[in-house]
Design an enzyme around this catalytic site. Structure first.
Site, short mmCIF file in Angstrom:
data_model
loop_
_atom_site.label_atom_id
_atom_site.label_comp_id
_atom_site.label_asym_id
_atom_site.label_seq_id
_atom_site.Cartn_x
_atom_site.Cartn_y
_atom_site.Cartn_z
N GLN A 173 0.97 -1.06 -0.11
CA GLN A 173 0.44 -0.02 0.33
C GLN A 173 0.76 0.89 0.17
O GLN A 173 0.06 2.39 -0.21
CB GLN A 173 -0.58 -0.12 1.39
CG GLN A 173 -2.61 -1.06 0.96
CD GLN A 173 -2.89 -0.86 2.26
OE1 GLN A 173 -3.47 -0.25 2.56
NE2 GLN A 173 -4.15 -2.00 2.04
N THR A 192 0.34 0.15 -4.55
CA THR A 192 -0.99 -0.06 -4.94
C THR A 192 -1.77 1.64 -4.00
O THR A 192 -3.13 2.11 -4.30
CB THR A 192 -2.31 -1.32 -4.03
OG1 THR A 192 -1.66 -1.21 -2.67
CG2 THR A 192 -1.50 -2.74 -4.65
N GLU A 193 -1.20 1.80 -3.17
CA GLU A 193 -2.27 2.59 -2.13
C GLU A 193 -1.65 4.28 -1.94
O GLU A 193 -1.63 4.86 -0.49
CB GLU A 193 -2.68 2.34 -0.99
CG GLU A 193 -4.45 1.47 -1.84
CD GLU A 193 -4.93 1.26 -0.15
OE1 GLU A 193 -4.85 1.72 0.53
OE2 GLU A 193 -5.55 0.04 -0.35
N LEU A 194 0.10 4.60 -2.90
CA LEU A 194 1.59 4.97 -2.57
C LEU A 194 0.12 7.21 -2.18
O LEU A 194 -0.03 7.43 -2.73
CB LEU A 194 1.71 5.96 -3.32
CG LEU A 194 2.95 6.64 -3.53
CD1 LEU A 194 3.65 6.12 -2.07
CD2 LEU A 194 3.69 6.70 -4.97
#
Length: 402
Positions: free
Chosen positions: A258, A288-290
């Site tokens: 993430q 995925t969720e920077l």
């Protein structure tokens, strides 16, 4: 209060829109046509082929993506949609496909936002990620507890999972390129999270979810997604558990890191070690969720456990109006160092997705402290590129900030 991008159109952009609509021969009275879609398409044409977005700049390395909020997916933000289609090559549904949003009751499905998300990805030919099929959070209690407050039997919970995954992934079969099948199932010390999924079904729920996703959509890539994946104990725990289940036939293609990071931690070397370790066992790496938190830490660990909340204080919200230039520069340097790492490992990293497009829509404004103002992304609240954007684009010879 979050503003919509429409309320912040500059005079220059308004003039551009008037000109674009005039050239296209489109009247201001559109009847049954969709003015928001026409607006988005007109704005999307603004950049032109001479100004490639990040998706195009990094096309030879990895996908560059963003998460679409529910506000955007309700088609109330055409300028932001135009920005997304211009700058990115991948999209994730931030909340629209989570269980409580799309399937709030056993016999109720709400497809409006999810359908818009998939349609948007299809129209723009973007790598589209469904998020997420099985998670311990943002799920109706009724999945596990009956109307009398009693824990449901194992068979009922299994059937609920089967129905949910079969219906959701099945609806978009062939239209979703990747699914975050299971989300956040391992604790920071590498053990199974004692969620209701685990407590009722044991670790079999994990592999069952992947098998169900494969049955529903055989062509989709299947991912496990989690935060704090730079921690050696967590990383190794995830890898060991997946290795065991793969030997038993569980289908899985990759692991999502993430990457909710801060300005000064975790170290690049810690992130690199996890990228290398995941790739070494034959799994793709997805960032995925920077995002990059620029505010004082309200906790002593890096993570994204959404149940954690802290009381508001001015000390935890020091920049309610704007970020000091010193921190603007530090944010740019941090993003540059992160993307340098991802480029170094372009053979392992399949995708890099930011968790949101503009600062105005970032979840970090309200977590873990409700009411504070954060600046964690590469576009500001008006959708303008920040120094961080130019630092990233500059790694591929992209646009200069002048």
């Amino acid at each position: 209060m979050k503003k919509t991008m429409m309320s912040d159109l500059s005079d220059q952009r308004r003039q551009f829109l008037r000109n674009a609509l005039t050239v296209a021969g489109i009247g201001l009275v559109l009847g049954s046509a969709s003015p928001r879609r026409l607006l988005a398409e007109a704005l999307s044409a603004k950049a032109g082929p001479s100004t490639p977005g990040l998706g195009a700049l990094f096309a030879g390395d990895f996908k560059v993506g963003t998460a679409l909020s529910n506000t955007t997916l309700l088609a109330q933000n055409p300028e932001l949609e135009a920005l997304v289609s211009r700058e990115f090559s991948a999209i994730t549904a931030e909340n629209a496909m989570k269980w409580e949003e799309v399937h709030p009751q056993a016999d109720t499905w709400d497809w409006q936002r999810a359908d818009h998300f998939v349609d948007f990805g299809h129209r723009k030919q973007m790598y589209t990620i469904g998020h997420t099929l099985v998670w311990h959070s943002q799920i109706p209690e009724s999945v596990f507890v009956d109307t009398h407050g009693r824990l449901r039997k194992r068979g009922e919970i299994v059937r609920a999972m089967e129905t949910h995954i079969g219906t959701l992934a099945g609806r978009y079969r062939g239209k979703i390129q990747a699914w975050d099948v299971v989300n956040e199932a391992v604790t920071d010390d590498g053990q199974w999270r004692k969620s209701l999924w685990y407590n009722t079904l044991g670790d079999s729920y994990f592999s069952r979810a992947f098998h169900l996703a494969r049955e529903a959509d055989p062509g989709a890539e299947l991912l496990y997604n989690d935060y704090s994946m730079h921690l050696p104990a967590k990383r190794d725990g995830v890898i060991d558990k997946i290795a065991k289940l793969r030997k038993q036939g569980m289908p899985i293609h990759g692991v999502g890191m993430q990457a909710h990071v801060h300005l000064d931690d975790p170290a690049i070397s810690e992130l690199e070690a996890s990228i290398e370790a995941i790739a070494a066992v034959g799994l793709d790496v997805h960032i995925t969720e920077l995002d990059v938190d620029v505010l004082p830490k309200a906790y002593d660990y890096m993570g994204a456990e959404i149940s954690t909340n802290f009381a508001y204080s001015e000390e935890l919200n020091p920049f309610p109006e704007q970020l000091p230039e010193k921190l603007v520069d530090e944010l740019a340097a941090r993003y540059e160092s992160l993307f340098k790492l991802f480029l170094k490992h372009r053979d392992k990293v399949r995708r890099v997705s930011l968790w949101g497009t503009t600062d105005a829509e970032s979840w970090k404004n309200d977590w873990p402290v409700v009411g504070r103002t954060n600046y964690p992304l590469i576009f500001d609240r008006e959708g303008e590129p920040k120094k961080a954007y130019y630092a990233v684009a500059g790694l591929k010879g992209g646009a200069s900030s002048g």
